[in-house]
Design an enzyme around this catalytic site. Structure first.
Site, mmCIF file in Angstrom:
data_model
loop_
_atom_site.group_PDB
_atom_site.id
_atom_site.type_symbol
_atom_site.label_atom_id
_atom_site.label_comp_id
_atom_site.label_asym_id
_atom_site.label_seq_id
_atom_site.Cartn_x
_atom_site.Cartn_y
_atom_site.Cartn_z
ATOM 1 N N TYR A 157 -7.940 15.647 -7.201
ATOM 2 C CA TYR A 157 -7.003 14.872 -8.161
ATOM 3 C C TYR A 157 -6.193 15.742 -8.832
ATOM 4 C CZ TYR A 157 -5.725 11.635 -11.657
ATOM 5 O OH TYR A 157 -4.927 10.586 -12.533
ATOM 6 N N LYS B 243 -2.091 15.937 -9.042
ATOM 7 C CA LYS B 243 -1.469 15.846 -10.243
ATOM 8 C C LYS B 243 -0.470 16.857 -10.524
ATOM 9 C CE LYS B 243 -2.091 11.360 -11.237
ATOM 10 N NZ LYS B 243 -0.792 10.418 -11.116
ATOM 11 N N THR C 181 -10.820 4.312 -16.460
ATOM 12 C CA THR C 181 -11.554 5.007 -17.359
ATOM 13 C C THR C 181 -12.867 4.473 -18.216
ATOM 14 O OG1 THR C 181 -10.181 4.839 -19.480
ATOM 15 C CG2 THR C 181 -9.624 6.650 -18.200
ATOM 16 N N THR D 252 -8.279 2.412 -19.848
ATOM 17 C CA THR D 252 -7.833 1.499 -18.747
ATOM 18 C C THR D 252 -9.173 1.173 -17.934
ATOM 19 O OG1 THR D 252 -7.230 3.077 -17.257
ATOM 20 C CG2 THR D 252 -5.586 2.271 -18.765
ATOM 21 N N ASP E 15 0.911 -1.033 -0.067
ATOM 22 C CA ASP E 15 -0.097 -0.032 0.066
ATOM 23 C C ASP E 15 0.887 1.287 0.107
ATOM 24 O OD1 ASP E 15 -1.698 1.986 0.530
ATOM 25 O OD2 ASP E 15 -2.710 1.068 2.238
ATOM 26 N N VAL E 16 1.004 1.890 -1.325
ATOM 27 C CA VAL E 16 1.815 3.069 -1.412
ATOM 28 C C VAL E 16 1.539 4.196 -0.053
ATOM 29 C CG1 VAL E 16 2.605 4.760 -3.036
ATOM 30 C CG2 VAL E 16 2.397 2.392 -3.480
#
Length: 256
Positions: free
Chosen positions: A155, A159, A193, A190, A64-65
């Protein structure tokens, strides 16, 4: 195969599906030993199995980052097992939907824990491990971070932070031959999306905003990451490369 990453050891976060999985596959095809990180074991196993079936070298770690110590320890473990770390791809991200006026502080912060904090932790540890021999760090941003996207303010902000953080990391890493670059995807087909491309009308509406009149594939994005990871880009650092079918170069459609 040209084996552009022969004898390189690479980590790809968010590697269980989509852009991360495609990147891991392409790197392995070009000779790298790839370790994919992600939270879901079964999809990670599938990615590694695909790479192995093609004759590549890969392993996975369930990570888990957003958990700093677990993430950093996992990177250290890879470097210890393989003797080095040459390439770090920080692809893992988190996001929430919702309008700004209704957004809670918790939802706002949820956009940053993996996307920004994880990118920072991954970049910092990679830079520490690459001090002696250099290396390449590729961080994944988004066109949302370039222009901003309604209902995804958190988000978009996260980013944008990834892009500017990466420029600073490039400046600091340059003297140690540590390169840090950013790939900025537009609409890539992906799992993430799938909702916005769920029917032909939605797909056509999205494609109209893109100068090339189509969405991209995960492999097309992965090829850009591969280039930045390889020695072919040895004099490129601090760059932000859009992979978006020309949308970011078309200000009119980008702002529509």
């Amino acid at each position: 195969m040209t084996k552009r990453l022969e004898n390189k050891v690479a980590i790809v976060t968010g590697g269980s599906a989509g852009i991360g999985a495609a990147t891991a596959v392409r790197m392995a095809e070009e000779g790298a030993t790839v370790v994919v990180f992600g939270r879901r074991e079964e999809p990670l196993k599938a990615v590694v199995a695909k790479i192995s079936a093609q004759g590549g070298k890969a392993a996975y770690k369930v990570v888990d980052v957003s958990d700093e110590q677990t993430f950093v320890d996992a990177i250290d473990a890879v470097a210890k097992e393989y003797g080095k770390l040459d390439v770090m791809v920080n692809n893992a991200a988190s996001y929430t939907w919702g309008g700004i006026t209704e957004m809670s502080t918790a939802d706002w912060h949820a956009n940053f824990t993996t996307t920004v904090d994880g990118t920072f932790w991954g970049t910092r540890k990679a830079m520490q491990l690459m001090q002696e021999n250099g290396g390449s760090i590729v961080n994944i941003s988004s066109i949302c971070g370039t222009f901003g996207t309604a209902w995804m303010a958190g988000y978009s902000a996260a980013k944008a932070a990834v892009t500017n953080f990466s420029r600073a990391a490039a400046s600091e890493g340059a003297l140690s031959n540590i390169r840090c670059n950013v790939v900025i995807p537009g609409v890539i087909e992906t799992e993430a999306t799938a909702g916005m491309l769920s029917d032909e009308k939605s797909r056509e509406g999205t494609a109209k905003l893109i100068p090339m009149k189509r969405v991209g594939t995960a492999t097309e994005l992965a090829n850009a990451v591969l280039f930045l990871a390889s020695d072919e880009s040895s004099y490129i650092t601090g760059a932000s490369i859009p992979v978006d079918g020309g949308r970011s170069s078309d200000l009119h459609t980008a702002m529509d």
